[in-house]
Design a protein around this motif. Structure first.
Motif, PDB file in Angstrom:
ATOM      1  N   CYS A   1      44.859  26.912  38.137  1.00  0.00           N
ATOM      2  CA  CYS A   1      44.275  25.895  39.020  1.00  0.00           C
ATOM      3  C   CYS A   1      44.493  26.269  40.486  1.00  0.00           C
ATOM      4  O   CYS A   1      45.595  26.621  40.889  1.00  0.00           O
ATOM      5  CB  CYS A   1      44.906  24.535  38.735  1.00  0.00           C
TER       6      CYS A   1
ATOM      7  N   GLY B   1      39.314  20.746  42.792  1.00  0.00           N
ATOM      8  CA  GLY B   1      38.924  19.370  42.532  1.00  0.00           C
ATOM      9  C   GLY B   1      37.669  19.166  41.706  1.00  0.00           C
ATOM     10  O   GLY B   1      37.257  18.034  41.477  1.00  0.00           O
TER      11      GLY B   1
ATOM     12  N   ALA C   1      38.235  16.869  38.643  1.00  0.00           N
ATOM     13  CA  ALA C   1      38.296  15.441  38.956  1.00  0.00           C
ATOM     14  C   ALA C   1      36.922  14.901  39.348  1.00  0.00           C
ATOM     15  O   ALA C   1      36.560  13.779  38.996  1.00  0.00           O
ATOM     16  CB  ALA C   1      39.296  15.197  40.081  1.00  0.00           C
TER      17      ALA C   1
ATOM     18  N   ILE D   1      41.637  12.219  36.101  1.00  0.00           N
ATOM     19  CA  ILE D   1      42.261  13.411  36.677  1.00  0.00           C
ATOM     20  C   ILE D   1      42.596  13.104  38.133  1.00  0.00           C
ATOM     21  O   ILE D   1      41.748  12.646  38.888  1.00  0.00           O
ATOM     22  CB  ILE D   1      41.335  14.633  36.574  1.00  0.00           C
TER      23      ILE D   1
ATOM     24  N   GLN E   1      44.971  14.151  41.817  1.00  0.00           N
ATOM     25  CA  GLN E   1      45.608  15.225  42.578  1.00  0.00           C
ATOM     26  C   GLN E   1      47.072  14.873  42.814  1.00  0.00           C
ATOM     27  O   GLN E   1      47.402  13.771  43.266  1.00  0.00           O
ATOM     28  CB  GLN E   1      44.899  15.426  43.914  1.00  0.00           C
TER      29      GLN E   1
ATOM     30  N   TYR F   1      45.946  19.550  40.260  1.00  0.00           N
ATOM     31  CA  TYR F   1      45.427  18.395  39.532  1.00  0.00           C
ATOM     32  C   TYR F   1      46.100  18.242  38.183  1.00  0.00           C
ATOM     33  O   TYR F   1      46.577  19.209  37.595  1.00  0.00           O
ATOM     34  CB  TYR F   1      43.903  18.522  39.373  1.00  0.00           C
TER      35      TYR F   1
END
Length: 80
Positions: free
Chosen positions: A23, A27, A30, A38, A40, A46
């Motif tokens: 990751c 974003g 999400a 999901i 942050q 995330y």
């Protein structure tokens, strides 16, 4: 006590997990999450709220870095 919403028990469902190594914090997962589960974390990466994830795979399909893994279905147990 019986669960009135799920009188025959909950169905097994797949769950999404985000790999911290892959990751980059873009974003996309999400942004495309249908359940909005999901979020942050303070460190910029995330994480999936497993309680609300339905395993739709939208996050996995839209992650350009292949950081999302879908775990195999697991029957939920009573009391969770």
């Amino acid at each position: 006590m019986a669960d009135m919403i799920h009188p025959f028990g909950r169905k097994a469902r797949s769950l999404a997990v985000i790999d911290e190594v892959s990751c980059i914090g873009c974003g996309y997962c999400a942004m495309f999450c249908l359940m909005e589960c999901i979020f942050q974390r303070p460190d910029g990466y995330y994480e999936v709220d497993q309680e609300h994830c339905v395993g739709c795979r939208s996050c996995k399909v839209n992650c350009p870095y292949e950081a999302v893994t879908i775990l195999p279905p697991k029957r939920e147990t009573e009391g969770q």
